[in-house]
Design a protein around this motif. Structure first.
Motif, PDB file in Angstrom:
ATOM      1  N   ARG A   1      32.358  32.794  37.511  1.00 43.07           N
ATOM      2  CA  ARG A   1      33.016  31.471  38.413  1.00 43.07           C
ATOM      3  C   ARG A   1      32.861  30.336  37.780  1.00 43.07           C
ATOM      4  O   ARG A   1      34.073  29.556  37.646  1.00 43.07           O
ATOM      5  CB  ARG A   1      32.267  31.575  39.782  1.00 43.07           C
ATOM      6  CG  ARG A   1      32.845  30.805  40.899  1.00 43.07           C
ATOM      7  CD  ARG A   1      32.279  29.219  40.752  1.00 43.07           C
ATOM      8  NE  ARG A   1      31.000  29.072  40.598  1.00 43.07           N
ATOM      9  CZ  ARG A   1      30.094  28.597  41.439  1.00 43.07           C
ATOM     10  NH1 ARG A   1      30.416  28.880  42.982  1.00 43.07           N
ATOM     11  NH2 ARG A   1      28.565  28.317  41.125  1.00 43.07           N
ATOM     12  N   ASP A   2      31.937  29.900  37.163  1.00 45.61           N
ATOM     13  CA  ASP A   2      31.574  28.492  36.365  1.00 45.61           C
ATOM     14  C   ASP A   2      32.531  28.306  35.189  1.00 45.61           C
ATOM     15  O   ASP A   2      33.017  27.458  34.803  1.00 45.61           O
ATOM     16  CB  ASP A   2      30.162  28.415  36.081  1.00 45.61           C
ATOM     17  CG  ASP A   2      29.118  28.566  37.214  1.00 45.61           C
ATOM     18  OD1 ASP A   2      29.598  28.556  38.338  1.00 45.61           O
ATOM     19  OD2 ASP A   2      28.169  28.524  36.863  1.00 45.61           O
ATOM     20  N   ASP A   3      32.843  29.712  34.650  1.00 43.40           N
ATOM     21  CA  ASP A   3      33.552  29.655  33.466  1.00 43.40           C
ATOM     22  C   ASP A   3      35.137  29.807  33.653  1.00 43.40           C
ATOM     23  O   ASP A   3      36.012  29.745  32.725  1.00 43.40           O
ATOM     24  CB  ASP A   3      33.252  30.809  32.332  1.00 43.40           C
ATOM     25  CG  ASP A   3      31.905  30.565  31.769  1.00 43.40           C
ATOM     26  OD1 ASP A   3      31.337  29.460  31.808  1.00 43.40           O
ATOM     27  OD2 ASP A   3      31.454  31.621  31.246  1.00 43.40           O
ATOM     28  N   GLY A   4      35.504  29.579  35.094  1.00 34.21           N
ATOM     29  CA  GLY A   4      36.977  29.527  35.256  1.00 34.21           C
ATOM     30  C   GLY A   4      37.649  30.763  35.546  1.00 34.21           C
ATOM     31  O   GLY A   4      38.931  30.915  35.446  1.00 34.21           O
ATOM     32  N   TYR A   5      36.980  32.169  36.162  1.00 35.83           N
ATOM     33  CA  TYR A   5      37.697  33.250  36.226  1.00 35.83           C
ATOM     34  C   TYR A   5      37.914  33.135  37.869  1.00 35.83           C
ATOM     35  O   TYR A   5      37.158  32.866  38.546  1.00 35.83           O
ATOM     36  CB  TYR A   5      36.994  34.396  35.640  1.00 35.83           C
ATOM     37  CG  TYR A   5      36.643  34.521  34.291  1.00 35.83           C
ATOM     38  CD1 TYR A   5      37.960  34.924  33.340  1.00 35.83           C
ATOM     39  CD2 TYR A   5      35.906  33.896  33.612  1.00 35.83           C
ATOM     40  CE1 TYR A   5      37.724  35.005  32.126  1.00 35.83           C
ATOM     41  CE2 TYR A   5      35.731  33.832  32.307  1.00 35.83           C
ATOM     42  CZ  TYR A   5      36.770  34.319  31.488  1.00 35.83           C
ATOM     43  OH  TYR A   5      36.641  34.514  30.126  1.00 35.83           O
ATOM     44  N   LEU A   6      38.943  33.848  38.209  1.00 30.41           N
ATOM     45  CA  LEU A   6      39.344  34.316  39.701  1.00 30.41           C
ATOM     46  C   LEU A   6      38.648  35.235  40.125  1.00 30.41           C
ATOM     47  O   LEU A   6      38.304  36.432  39.204  1.00 30.41           O
ATOM     48  CB  LEU A   6      40.688  34.293  39.629  1.00 30.41           C
ATOM     49  CG  LEU A   6      41.563  33.043  39.799  1.00 30.41           C
ATOM     50  CD1 LEU A   6      43.162  33.486  39.508  1.00 30.41           C
ATOM     51  CD2 LEU A   6      41.425  32.346  41.037  1.00 30.41           C
ATOM     52  N   PRO A   7      37.909  35.714  41.178  1.00 33.37           N
ATOM     53  CA  PRO A   7      37.326  36.616  41.642  1.00 33.37           C
ATOM     54  C   PRO A   7      38.262  37.867  41.726  1.00 33.37           C
ATOM     55  O   PRO A   7      37.645  39.023  41.383  1.00 33.37           O
ATOM     56  CB  PRO A   7      36.891  36.429  43.140  1.00 33.37           C
ATOM     57  CG  PRO A   7      37.551  35.375  43.554  1.00 33.37           C
ATOM     58  CD  PRO A   7      37.895  34.458  42.335  1.00 33.37           C
ATOM     59  N   GLN A   8      39.602  37.678  42.181  1.00 30.42           N
ATOM     60  CA  GLN A   8      40.595  38.799  41.809  1.00 30.42           C
ATOM     61  C   GLN A   8      40.518  39.176  40.615  1.00 30.42           C
ATOM     62  O   GLN A   8      40.698  40.704  40.509  1.00 30.42           O
ATOM     63  CB  GLN A   8      41.842  38.303  42.508  1.00 30.42           C
ATOM     64  CG  GLN A   8      41.995  37.825  43.811  1.00 30.42           C
ATOM     65  CD  GLN A   8      41.687  36.470  44.008  1.00 30.42           C
ATOM     66  OE1 GLN A   8      40.981  35.774  43.239  1.00 30.42           O
ATOM     67  NE2 GLN A   8      42.377  35.662  45.006  1.00 30.42           N
ATOM     68  N   ALA A   9      40.680  38.449  39.639  1.00 32.67           N
ATOM     69  CA  ALA A   9      40.528  38.995  38.295  1.00 32.67           C
ATOM     70  C   ALA A   9      39.398  39.877  37.868  1.00 32.67           C
ATOM     71  O   ALA A   9      39.434  40.734  37.093  1.00 32.67           O
ATOM     72  CB  ALA A   9      40.790  37.779  37.054  1.00 32.67           C
ATOM     73  N   VAL A  10      38.229  39.330  38.108  1.00 31.20           N
ATOM     74  CA  VAL A  10      36.985  39.847  37.723  1.00 31.20           C
ATOM     75  C   VAL A  10      36.829  41.234  38.455  1.00 31.20           C
ATOM     76  O   VAL A  10      36.596  42.175  37.695  1.00 31.20           O
ATOM     77  CB  VAL A  10      35.671  39.054  38.029  1.00 31.20           C
ATOM     78  CG1 VAL A  10      34.549  39.721  37.875  1.00 31.20           C
ATOM     79  CG2 VAL A  10      35.871  37.654  37.451  1.00 31.20           C
ATOM     80  N   LEU A  11      37.219  41.121  39.680  1.00 29.34           N
ATOM     81  CA  LEU A  11      37.305  42.768  40.353  1.00 29.34           C
ATOM     82  C   LEU A  11      38.037  43.533  39.700  1.00 29.34           C
ATOM     83  O   LEU A  11      37.813  44.891  39.395  1.00 29.34           O
ATOM     84  CB  LEU A  11      37.703  42.374  41.920  1.00 29.34           C
ATOM     85  CG  LEU A  11      36.613  41.949  42.893  1.00 29.34           C
ATOM     86  CD1 LEU A  11      37.182  41.757  44.111  1.00 29.34           C
ATOM     87  CD2 LEU A  11      35.333  42.786  42.751  1.00 29.34           C
ATOM     88  N   ASN A  12      39.284  43.205  39.164  1.00 19.53           N
ATOM     89  CA  ASN A  12      40.240  44.067  38.693  1.00 19.53           C
ATOM     90  C   ASN A  12      39.942  44.376  37.273  1.00 19.53           C
ATOM     91  O   ASN A  12      40.016  45.695  36.911  1.00 19.53           O
ATOM     92  CB  ASN A  12      41.679  43.166  38.585  1.00 19.53           C
ATOM     93  CG  ASN A  12      42.865  44.099  38.117  1.00 19.53           C
ATOM     94  OD1 ASN A  12      43.967  43.813  38.362  1.00 19.53           O
ATOM     95  ND2 ASN A  12      42.849  44.997  37.383  1.00 19.53           N
ATOM     96  N   TYR A  13      39.172  43.478  36.663  1.00 16.45           N
ATOM     97  CA  TYR A  13      38.881  43.820  35.225  1.00 16.45           C
ATOM     98  C   TYR A  13      37.604  45.027  35.235  1.00 16.45           C
ATOM     99  O   TYR A  13      37.291  45.787  34.702  1.00 16.45           O
ATOM    100  CB  TYR A  13      38.278  42.680  34.700  1.00 16.45           C
ATOM    101  CG  TYR A  13      37.827  43.133  33.286  1.00 16.45           C
ATOM    102  CD1 TYR A  13      38.782  43.266  32.283  1.00 16.45           C
ATOM    103  CD2 TYR A  13      36.438  43.016  32.904  1.00 16.45           C
ATOM    104  CE1 TYR A  13      38.271  43.688  30.923  1.00 16.45           C
ATOM    105  CE2 TYR A  13      36.008  43.462  31.558  1.00 16.45           C
ATOM    106  CZ  TYR A  13      37.175  43.774  30.787  1.00 16.45           C
ATOM    107  OH  TYR A  13      36.589  44.186  29.288  1.00 16.45           O
ATOM    108  N   LEU A  14      36.791  44.619  36.385  1.00 13.10           N
ATOM    109  CA  LEU A  14      35.462  45.358  36.492  1.00 13.10           C
ATOM    110  C   LEU A  14      35.927  46.961  36.931  1.00 13.10           C
ATOM    111  O   LEU A  14      35.423  47.858  36.449  1.00 13.10           O
ATOM    112  CB  LEU A  14      34.638  44.983  37.574  1.00 13.10           C
ATOM    113  CG  LEU A  14      33.581  43.743  37.071  1.00 13.10           C
ATOM    114  CD1 LEU A  14      32.942  43.218  38.423  1.00 13.10           C
ATOM    115  CD2 LEU A  14      32.698  44.050  35.639  1.00 13.10           C
ATOM    116  N   VAL A  15      36.975  46.888  37.796  1.00 11.18           N
ATOM    117  CA  VAL A  15      37.153  48.393  38.366  1.00 11.18           C
ATOM    118  C   VAL A  15      37.759  49.103  37.191  1.00 11.18           C
ATOM    119  O   VAL A  15      37.620  50.595  37.018  1.00 11.18           O
ATOM    120  CB  VAL A  15      38.417  48.488  39.317  1.00 11.18           C
ATOM    121  CG1 VAL A  15      39.861  48.153  38.906  1.00 11.18           C
ATOM    122  CG2 VAL A  15      38.567  49.721  40.356  1.00 11.18           C
TER     123      VAL A  15
END
Length: 472
Positions: free
Chosen positions: A252-266
């Motif tokens: 979050r602090d580094d500027g990533y959207l939660p939607q993108a992080v979820l997509n990446y993690l899945v």
């Protein structure tokens, strides 16, 4: 039967990437099967668990919008229940007090290792006569693990796994102070909460046969297990702090959207054909625990950056803005002091991979700056730029309307009068008004910055050039 999964972190630190992926897979499995997702805080490690870590885990889950249906439950609030089940097992002869000292156990392990044997408890107190049991003496409670046969379970990720009971010893389920241990509390919780599927990291796989035996001793239904491989760093080694951001909130602090992080993690261990970008709705529709990869996945920061930019570009502005606002606030950017941000976001999305980059890119349109980007100023704010800047300032200051068409004409006319290319006017002007060498087209850039701010910044650039010329 209602599908019920759980995420059960220990609050000894922040919510890290591996834990977030486990939570996501458990959450998706519940959602995909119209089930329930439980959040449980396993805080029995009283020395290492902290309220700050609990808050960090909850913050991470909320930021990712992995909402839970039940909980959060705290193991420290269930000690009476654990003590009751331990007493039940002792009464039924399925657990027993062990009075062996730490010194005896340490010596025994050393001897076993010297003889190249697997270190394990030798069962000395397993069948003590009642006369030899003095509960006023320091003791632990051990689970009486079966000595014959084997534990076989079908892991939805790893396949069928069989462990001989002879490989397992009588594990401690209550410490000398009476506090219950991890492998025991997990079983009681999963039993009481009706957990049907347990998805967790494969570092827990050795615990599973022990837990299954406790389930059997309690006459409880055994959940289905799926052990997910670890995440590796960009260098192929186990992901750790030295690889950079591993806390979810750091992303979050580094500027990533939660939607993108979820997509990446899945996608770190699961796939659906060649598809790379998934909405949350698509994840829920398509996710299948049986398709989780058996092999470990390597973290790729470049891939995450690319994915984040896709979301910045494709999401509606009103979905991006709440997350961007955190970065704007951090930088002290007041959106009331400039143009409508909804016009800028689509324009700068092509240039920004993170919200941090996006916030910094729009900053000149809302905040003044004290210095110019060194490389851009060195190239474009030279003595030869003084005349083009003075001329274009005169034309801009006399415009009746501060509109892109009029601004564009003023810049064009300046270049024609000086008989130079557009770049000789446009680039010094761009650096003067934005402080840097890149921006959208100058006509809309100047419109967004505004007449008063544009003219003041040209003056600032002319002063910079004058000082540079004076210094030789």
């Amino acid at each position: 039967m209602t599908v019920k999964t759980r995420f059960a972190p220990s609050p000894t630190g922040y919510l890290h990437v591996g834990g977030a992926r486990t939570a996501l897979y458990s959450w998706l499995h519940a959602k995909a099967n119209n089930g329930k997702f439980v959040l449980r805080i396993e805080d029995t490690d009283l020395e290492r668990s902290t309220p700050e870590a609990v808050e960090a885990i909850l913050d991470g889950m909320k930021w990712l919008e992995l909402d839970w249906d039940e909980g959060p439950f705290y193991q420290t609030k269930r000690f009476d229940r654990y003590k009751a089940v331990i007493a039940q097992l002792v009464d039924e002869g399925k657990a027993y007090p062990c009075f062996c000292s730490k010194e005896r156990l340490d010596t025994m392990r050393e001897e076993q290792m010297a003889n190249k044997q697997k270190p394990r408890y030798d069962g000395r107190c397993r069948n003590l006569a009642k006369d030899d049991v003095d509960l006023t003496q320091d003791h632990v409670i051990r689970f009486k693990n079966p000595q014959e046969g084997a534990v076989t379970f079908k892991d939805v990720v790893k396949g069928e796994i069989t462990i001989a009971n002879s490989e397992l010893d009588d594990l401690i389920i209550a410490r000398t102070d009476g506090s219950p241990t991890y492998n025991f509390t997990v079983v009681v919780d999963d039993m009481d909460m009706g957990i049907t599927q347990v998805i967790r990291g494969d570092d827990h796989i050795n615990n599973t046969p022990r837990q299954i035996n406790i389930f059997d001793a309690l006459g409880a239904s055994i959940p289905e297990y799926g052990h997910v491989p670890m995440i590796l760093g960009d260098d192929g080694k186990k992901l750790s702090k030295r690889h950079g951001a591993v806390s979810v909130m750091q992303y979050r602090d580094d500027g990533y959207l939660p939607q993108a992080v979820l997509n990446y993690l899945v996608r770190l261990g699961w796939s659906h054909g060649d598809q790379e970008v998934f909405s949350v709705a698509e994840m829920i529709e398509l996710f299948d625990v049986n398709n989780i990869n058996k092999a470990a996945s390597a973290f790729n920061t470049q891939k995450l950056n690319w994915l984040n930019q896709q979301y910045i570009k494709s999401l509606p502005v009103d979905e991006v803005l709440p997350h961007l606002q955190w970065h704007l606030d951090t930088l002290g950017i007041d959106l009331t002091n400039g143009p409508d941000i909804s016009r800028l976001i689509p324009e700068f999305a092509e240039r920004a991979q993170t919200l941090t980059e996006l916030a910094n890119a729009v900053r000149p349109y809302y905040c003044d700056f004290d210095s110019f980007e060194e490389k851009a100023a060195k190239k474009h704010l030279r003595g030869v730029a003084e005349e083009p800047l003075r001329r274009v300032k005169e034309k801009l200051s006399s415009l009746d309307e501060w509109k892109p068409e009029a601004i564009h004409d003023a810049i064009n006319q300046t270049a024609e009068e000086l008989e130079v290319g557009m770049g000789k006017v446009g680039m010094p002007l761009r650096v003067a008004v934005t402080g840097a060498g890149m921006s959208p087209s100058l006509d809309i850039t100047l419109e967004w910055i505004g007449r008063e701010r544009t003219l003041a910044r040209i003056d600032q650039a002319l002063n910079f050039i004058a000082e540079r010329v004076a210094q030789g």
